[in-house]
Design a protein around this motif. Structure first.
Motif, PDB file in Angstrom:
ATOM      1  N   LEU A   1       6.856  38.329  69.495  1.00 53.40           N
ATOM      2  CA  LEU A   1       6.981  38.479  68.207  1.00 53.40           C
ATOM      3  C   LEU A   1       5.935  37.117  67.500  1.00 53.40           C
ATOM      4  O   LEU A   1       6.089  36.043  68.178  1.00 53.40           O
TER       5      LEU A   1
ATOM      6  N   GLY B   1       5.215  42.401  66.716  1.00 53.48           N
ATOM      7  CA  GLY B   1       5.798  42.480  65.425  1.00 53.48           C
ATOM      8  C   GLY B   1       5.903  41.127  64.649  1.00 53.48           C
ATOM      9  O   GLY B   1       5.512  40.082  65.277  1.00 53.48           O
TER      10      GLY B   1
ATOM     11  N   LEU C   1       7.618  38.344  61.913  1.00 57.84           N
ATOM     12  CA  LEU C   1       8.753  37.990  60.935  1.00 57.84           C
ATOM     13  C   LEU C   1       8.605  36.990  60.168  1.00 57.84           C
ATOM     14  O   LEU C   1       7.795  35.767  60.376  1.00 57.84           O
TER      15      LEU C   1
ATOM     16  N   THR D   1      21.241  35.896  56.004  1.00 52.53           N
ATOM     17  CA  THR D   1      19.742  35.054  56.449  1.00 52.53           C
ATOM     18  C   THR D   1      20.612  33.789  57.179  1.00 52.53           C
ATOM     19  O   THR D   1      21.627  33.741  56.962  1.00 52.53           O
TER      20      THR D   1
ATOM     21  N   GLN E   1      15.557  36.173  58.461  1.00 48.29           N
ATOM     22  CA  GLN E   1      16.711  37.380  58.696  1.00 48.29           C
ATOM     23  C   GLN E   1      16.779  37.347  60.236  1.00 48.29           C
ATOM     24  O   GLN E   1      16.065  37.949  61.084  1.00 48.29           O
TER      25      GLN E   1
ATOM     26  N   GLY F   1      18.642  39.286  62.124  1.00 49.66           N
ATOM     27  CA  GLY F   1      18.633  40.760  62.406  1.00 49.66           C
ATOM     28  C   GLY F   1      17.364  41.291  62.696  1.00 49.66           C
ATOM     29  O   GLY F   1      17.277  42.465  63.551  1.00 49.66           O
ATOM     30  N   ASN F   2      16.150  40.686  62.324  1.00 47.39           N
ATOM     31  CA  ASN F   2      14.916  41.109  62.743  1.00 47.39           C
ATOM     32  C   ASN F   2      14.251  40.356  64.074  1.00 47.39           C
ATOM     33  O   ASN F   2      13.167  40.446  64.408  1.00 47.39           O
ATOM     34  N   LEU F   3      15.195  39.468  64.452  1.00 50.88           N
ATOM     35  CA  LEU F   3      14.658  38.555  65.615  1.00 50.88           C
ATOM     36  C   LEU F   3      15.605  38.995  66.991  1.00 50.88           C
ATOM     37  O   LEU F   3      16.698  38.564  66.995  1.00 50.88           O
ATOM     38  N   PRO F   4      15.084  39.682  67.920  1.00 51.17           N
ATOM     39  CA  PRO F   4      15.722  39.876  69.165  1.00 51.17           C
ATOM     40  C   PRO F   4      16.074  38.815  69.915  1.00 51.17           C
ATOM     41  O   PRO F   4      15.348  37.700  70.114  1.00 51.17           O
TER      42      PRO F   4
END
Ligand code: 5GP
Length: 176
Positions: A56, A78, A80, A92, A109, A111-114
């Motif tokens: 990412l 992706g 971020l 957040t 956020q 939730g968008n960071l594995p």
């Protein structure tokens, strides 16, 4: 390098911006030069590939978005956004850092960071390092691995690199 020399010619020095006494490096002429913008993006992506790749790219508002998003697509990963306080809908997480006068906060956020993602952090300029250090801390407290940081320009006299905990830092050009 030839690319660094070309970038240096396309970065404009602006006195007393945004405040009296501050010298600002304006990268917009470089962004307006199609081949140089493309070469900067490809160079930053190549450095990340050489370092073993990332999962990412995270970019710091606002010029880190301009450079980071095309680096992400060049790497096939992706993007971020790391934003200033209050811009992202929750949930957040945030980290605050000191400025010369006052403080600032960066947010992302989770939730968008594995979990465990290897992240390349991108911004245009490394100055005092406060912004990048806060962003790196934020990524790590959220369970990501900061694989490295990449900047177009490092202002070496401000000592920002020393605040980045020995993380790998790549820059295209430096100025004193
Ligand atoms: P630092 O936290 O390292 O002191 O400042 C870096 C942050 O401020 C980066 O997000 C960068 O975009 C911005 N910044 C600081 N100085 C300059 C400058 O001279 N030119 C540009 N383009 N950005 C700067």
């Amino acid at each position: 390098t030839e690319l660094a020399a070309r970038c240096a010619r396309l970065i404009r020095d602006v006195a007393d911006f945004p405040l009296a006494g501050v010298g600002f490096k304006d990268i917009n002429p470089l962004l307006a030069d199609a081949p140089t913008f493309a070469d900067v993006v490809e160079h930053l992506a190549a450095l990340a590939r050489a370092a073993g790749g990332v999962d990412l790219v995270a970019g710091i508002e606002a010029r880190g978005f301009i450079l980071g998003a095309p680096v992400a697509t060049a790497l096939g990963v992706g993007f971020l956004p790391i934003r200033k306080e209050g811009k992202l809908p929750g949930p957040t997480v945030s980290a605050s850092y000191d400025l010369e006068y006052g403080s600032a906060t960066v947010e992302l956020q989770p939730g968008n960071l594995p979990a465990g993602a290897r992240v390349l952090l991108v911004d245009d300029v490394l100055a005092t390092g406060g912004t990048a250090a806060a962003a790196a801390t934020l990524l790590r407290t959220t369970g990501a691995v900061v694989a490295g940081l990449a900047f177009l320009l490092e202002i070496t006299s401000l000592g920002g690199r020393a605040r980045l905990d020995g993380l790998p830092v790549d820059v295209i050009l430096t100025v004193p």
